[in-house]
Design an enzyme around this catalytic site. Structure first.
Site, PDB file in Angstrom:
ATOM      1  N   LYS A 144       0.873  -1.191   0.000  1.00  0.00           N
ATOM      2  CA  LYS A 144       0.000   0.000   0.000  1.00  0.00           C
ATOM      3  C   LYS A 144       0.898   1.224   0.000  1.00  0.00           C
ATOM      4  O   LYS A 144       2.022   1.184   0.493  1.00  0.00           O
ATOM      5  CB  LYS A 144      -0.870   0.023   1.268  1.00  0.00           C
ATOM      6  CG  LYS A 144      -2.113   0.868   1.139  1.00  0.00           C
ATOM      7  CD  LYS A 144      -3.187   0.130   0.365  1.00  0.00           C
ATOM      8  CE  LYS A 144      -4.525   0.798   0.409  1.00  0.00           C
ATOM      9  NZ  LYS A 144      -5.586  -0.106  -0.066  1.00  0.00           N
TER      10      LYS A 144
ATOM     11  N   GLY B 147     -25.183   3.371   2.096  1.00  0.00           N
ATOM     12  CA  GLY B 147     -24.354   3.955   1.049  1.00  0.00           C
ATOM     13  C   GLY B 147     -24.976   3.599  -0.279  1.00  0.00           C
ATOM     14  O   GLY B 147     -25.691   2.590  -0.410  1.00  0.00           O
TER      15      GLY B 147
ATOM     16  N   GLY C 242     -22.993   4.093  -3.373  1.00  0.00           N
ATOM     17  CA  GLY C 242     -21.897   4.368  -4.298  1.00  0.00           C
ATOM     18  C   GLY C 242     -21.526   3.116  -5.058  1.00  0.00           C
ATOM     19  O   GLY C 242     -22.359   2.217  -5.228  1.00  0.00           O
ATOM     20  N   ASN C 243     -20.271   3.032  -5.477  1.00  0.00           N
ATOM     21  CA  ASN C 243     -19.842   1.926  -6.333  1.00  0.00           C
ATOM     22  C   ASN C 243     -20.065   0.559  -5.670  1.00  0.00           C
ATOM     23  O   ASN C 243     -20.716  -0.320  -6.248  1.00  0.00           O
ATOM     24  CB  ASN C 243     -18.363   2.120  -6.698  1.00  0.00           C
ATOM     25  CG  ASN C 243     -17.822   0.969  -7.514  1.00  0.00           C
ATOM     26  OD1 ASN C 243     -17.381  -0.027  -6.983  1.00  0.00           O
ATOM     27  ND2 ASN C 243     -17.907   1.085  -8.831  1.00  0.00           N
ATOM     28  N   ALA C 244     -19.549   0.376  -4.469  1.00  0.00           N
ATOM     29  CA  ALA C 244     -19.598  -0.947  -3.834  1.00  0.00           C
ATOM     30  C   ALA C 244     -21.042  -1.380  -3.543  1.00  0.00           C
ATOM     31  O   ALA C 244     -21.464  -2.476  -3.923  1.00  0.00           O
ATOM     32  CB  ALA C 244     -18.773  -0.938  -2.552  1.00  0.00           C
TER      33      ALA C 244
HETATM   34  P1  NAD Z   1     -18.267   5.710  -3.327  1.00  0.00           P
HETATM   35  O1  NAD Z   1     -17.653   7.040  -3.135  1.00  0.00           O
HETATM   36  O2  NAD Z   1     -18.590   5.246  -4.698  1.00  0.00           O
HETATM   37  O3  NAD Z   1     -19.612   5.606  -2.476  1.00  0.00           O
HETATM   38  C1  NAD Z   1     -19.698   5.966  -1.140  1.00  0.00           C
HETATM   39  C2  NAD Z   1     -21.166   6.133  -0.811  1.00  0.00           C
HETATM   40  O4  NAD Z   1     -21.292   6.378   0.592  1.00  0.00           O
HETATM   41  C3  NAD Z   1     -21.829   7.323  -1.508  1.00  0.00           C
HETATM   42  O5  NAD Z   1     -23.102   6.938  -1.969  1.00  0.00           O
HETATM   43  C4  NAD Z   1     -21.986   8.349  -0.388  1.00  0.00           C
HETATM   44  O6  NAD Z   1     -23.091   9.208  -0.584  1.00  0.00           O
HETATM   45  C5  NAD Z   1     -22.224   7.426   0.781  1.00  0.00           C
HETATM   46  N1  NAD Z   1     -22.047   8.081   2.072  1.00  0.00           N
HETATM   47  C6  NAD Z   1     -21.136   9.014   2.445  1.00  0.00           C
HETATM   48  N2  NAD Z   1     -21.366   9.396   3.708  1.00  0.00           N
HETATM   49  C7  NAD Z   1     -22.421   8.669   4.142  1.00  0.00           C
HETATM   50  C8  NAD Z   1     -23.140   8.600   5.356  1.00  0.00           C
HETATM   51  N3  NAD Z   1     -22.806   9.359   6.397  1.00  0.00           N
HETATM   52  N4  NAD Z   1     -24.167   7.723   5.456  1.00  0.00           N
HETATM   53  C9  NAD Z   1     -24.526   6.950   4.426  1.00  0.00           C
HETATM   54  N5  NAD Z   1     -23.887   6.971   3.246  1.00  0.00           N
HETATM   55  C10 NAD Z   1     -22.857   7.815   3.106  1.00  0.00           C
HETATM   56  O7  NAD Z   1     -17.271   4.699  -2.586  1.00  0.00           O
HETATM   57  P2  NAD Z   1     -17.109   3.140  -2.812  1.00  0.00           P
HETATM   58  O8  NAD Z   1     -16.021   2.922  -3.787  1.00  0.00           O
HETATM   59  O9  NAD Z   1     -18.436   2.518  -3.029  1.00  0.00           O
HETATM   60  O10 NAD Z   1     -16.525   2.730  -1.390  1.00  0.00           O
HETATM   61  C11 NAD Z   1     -17.371   2.545  -0.263  1.00  0.00           C
HETATM   62  C12 NAD Z   1     -16.651   1.684   0.738  1.00  0.00           C
HETATM   63  O11 NAD Z   1     -16.259   0.461   0.134  1.00  0.00           O
HETATM   64  C13 NAD Z   1     -15.361   2.285   1.301  1.00  0.00           C
HETATM   65  O12 NAD Z   1     -15.200   1.859   2.637  1.00  0.00           O
HETATM   66  C14 NAD Z   1     -14.288   1.631   0.455  1.00  0.00           C
HETATM   67  O13 NAD Z   1     -13.023   1.593   1.112  1.00  0.00           O
HETATM   68  C15 NAD Z   1     -14.868   0.253   0.296  1.00  0.00           C
HETATM   69  N6  NAD Z   1     -14.296  -0.462  -0.839  1.00  0.00           N
HETATM   70  C16 NAD Z   1     -14.606  -0.110  -2.110  1.00  0.00           C
HETATM   71  C17 NAD Z   1     -14.010  -0.792  -3.164  1.00  0.00           C
HETATM   72  C18 NAD Z   1     -14.334  -0.438  -4.584  1.00  0.00           C
HETATM   73  O14 NAD Z   1     -13.777  -1.101  -5.470  1.00  0.00           O
HETATM   74  N7  NAD Z   1     -15.204   0.515  -4.847  1.00  0.00           N
HETATM   75  C19 NAD Z   1     -13.109  -1.857  -2.921  1.00  0.00           C
HETATM   76  C20 NAD Z   1     -12.828  -2.211  -1.595  1.00  0.00           C
HETATM   77  C21 NAD Z   1     -13.430  -1.505  -0.565  1.00  0.00           C
END
Ligand code: NAD
Length: 424
Positions: free
Chosen positions: A111, A226, A228-230
């Site tokens: 990392k 949430g 977002g992507n995940a």
């Molecule tokens: P993202 O930015 O696409 O989505 C994050 C989401 O969380 C958004 O919809 C945002 O509005 C929401 N959010 C923010 N504050 C909030 C709150 N107080 N209450 C409820 N929702 C809230 O991010 P992502 O890529 O989906 O990542 C989300 C989590 O997944 C993180 O912990 C990240 O480390 C983990 N993760 C993601 C991936 C990936 O490939 N995307 C891989 C491993 C881990």
């Protein structure tokens, strides 16, 4: 002393796993916990106003007994400052080692990152590129397709990955080496299915957990924290498996909708209005009400430290799939275990991303590219096996899944270490 030292946390998890396996040797425990190398670099950048600014960057290489180091590069400025960031990347590199071992991909843990917040500091495109290429130059000696393969992380994207790849190639006699980094745009050698990887992987894990608990996913209710992507893609794929999403949230608030709503309609609504809040037919609720809603599957997919002991006491789900990193506080774990809720820990539930990063690297090394389904099917094989192996260990040792995944990972790394031994 670093407050809330994340590396101390990571070390404790390794020691806990060693206790369960019965590894008393202090030397082996330290070997497993400590990174092999932590590089700290000074990156001078000529800013647009002509002044020179010095940035600090890191690359922590935790363990490569099973294969080249693998892990993200983040541009971030944690509250604890530069010293905290160093401990944070050390911890994160350790977690990458275990994550890769659980899904049995032949990679180790790394990392890195730069102490900078490109969003709040509003760096220009040119400044950001000079910073990225400067960092790539400084770490170029320790990365490479057979050495250490970085990827995007917080506030870095395919654009930065392309710049790192290009800098590395030009420094090495202008060779084409897409396999030096993953998370690249498709046109630069990126993999299909990378965009959905984490959510899809989490959905595969939920499917396996439902089989283990004899829950019928066709009638299952899912809550997403949430959007977002995940979490969105976890919702989409669980819906394809027959389940119904009955709650969602984003930074603007949380909603529940008894009858369920198609995820694509929610996505359309969020796209139009900027939030899921206000979706027709939904009821606005507090974060606590969302997390403790009656459902079969809860997917915390947004932030860390969401499931506290208090929330844990009121949980009404059967499965928790931690798509986000660290959504559950350690104080909540024993309560969740007592309630017989099956937790798929982050290190397994969100490992779809690193699985597909691995498959991107394989495709780059072959120079031959797979279809979306081929990539998704290969990821499914790894992640499903990771779940089954961890679940079997949790039954064997009578431990929760969080401990079982660590035991599985430590055993796999130790097995490789024992094969190689120490030299020189
Ligand atoms: P993202 O930015 O696409 O989505 C994050 C989401 O969380 C958004 O919809 C945002 O509005 C929401 N959010 C923010 N504050 C909030 C709150 N107080 N209450 C409820 N929702 C809230 O991010 P992502 O890529 O989906 O990542 C989300 C989590 O997944 C993180 O912990 C990240 O480390 C983990 N993760 C993601 C991936 C990936 O490939 N995307 C891989 C491993 C881990």
């Amino acid at each position: 002393m670093i407050k809330n030292d994340p590396f101390a946390n990571a070390t404790k998890q390794v020691n806990d796993a060693c206790d369960i396996i019965g590894i008393a040797d202090k030397g082996i425990r330290e070997y497993l916990a400590m990174p092999n190398k932590v590089l700290r670099v000074k990156i001078p950048v000529k800013m647009d106003d002509g002044k020179i600014r010095i940035f600090t960057g890191f690359r922590s290489q935790h363990n490569n007994d099973r294969g080249p180091y693998k892990g993200g590069i983040r541009y971030f400025n944690p509250e604890g400052g530069v010293e905290y960031m160093e401990r944070e990347v050390m911890a994160l590199s350790s977690w990458m080692t275990w994550k890769c071992a659980i899904v049995d991909i032949p990679l180790g843990g790394g990392k890195g990152g730069i102490y900078v917040n490109p969003k709040t500091e509003k760096l220009s495109e040119g400044e950001l590129e000079r910073l990225t290429r400067g960092f790539a130059f400084k770490i170029s000696e320790i990365i490479g397709p057979g050495k250490d393969i970085p990827a995007p992380d917080v506030y870095t994207t395919g654009k930065e990955m392309t710049q790192i790849m290009d800098t590395y190639g030009k420094l090495n006699g202008n060779i084409s080496t897409p396999g030096v980094i993953t998370g690249k745009p498709i046109s630069m050698g990126g993999s299909l299915a990378r965009n959905v990887a984490t959510g899809l992987g989490a959905a595969y894990c939920v499917r396996e957990a439902a089989k283990a608990l004899k829950i019928n996913l066709k009638t299952a209710k899912v809550v997403l924290q949430g959007f977002g992507n995940a979490s969105t893609f976890a919702g989409i794929y669980l819906e394809k498996m027959g389940s119904k999403v009955i709650g969602a949230s984003d930074s603007k608030g949380s909603i529940l909708f008894e009858k369920g709503a198609p995820v694509n309609k929610l996505m359309e609504y969020k796209e139009k209005t900027g939030s899921v809040v206000g979706f027709p037919g939904s009821k606005k609720v507090s974060t606590e009400e969302l997390l403790t809603a009656k459902c079969d599957v809860l997917i915390p997919g947004a932030l860390e430290n969401q499931i506290t002991a208090n929330i844990a006491k009121n949980l009404k789900c059967k499965i928790i799939a931690e798509a986000a990193n660290g959504p559950t506080l350690p104080e909540a774990d024993p309560i969740i275990e007592q309630k017989k809720i099956l937790v798929i820990p982050d290190i397994l539930a969100n490992s779809g991303g690193v699985c597909i990063s691995y498959l991107e690297w394989v495709q780059n090394n072959m120079g031959y590219y797979w279809t979306f389904d081929e990539v998704a099917n290969k990821m499914e094989t790894n992640i499903t096996k990771g779940f089954k192996d961890a679940y079997a260990l949790s039954k064997k040792h009578k431990i929760d899944m969080r401990k079982a995944t660590m035991v599985l990972a430590v055993e796999r790394v130790l097995e490789a270490f024992n094969q190689k031994g120490i030299w020189p």
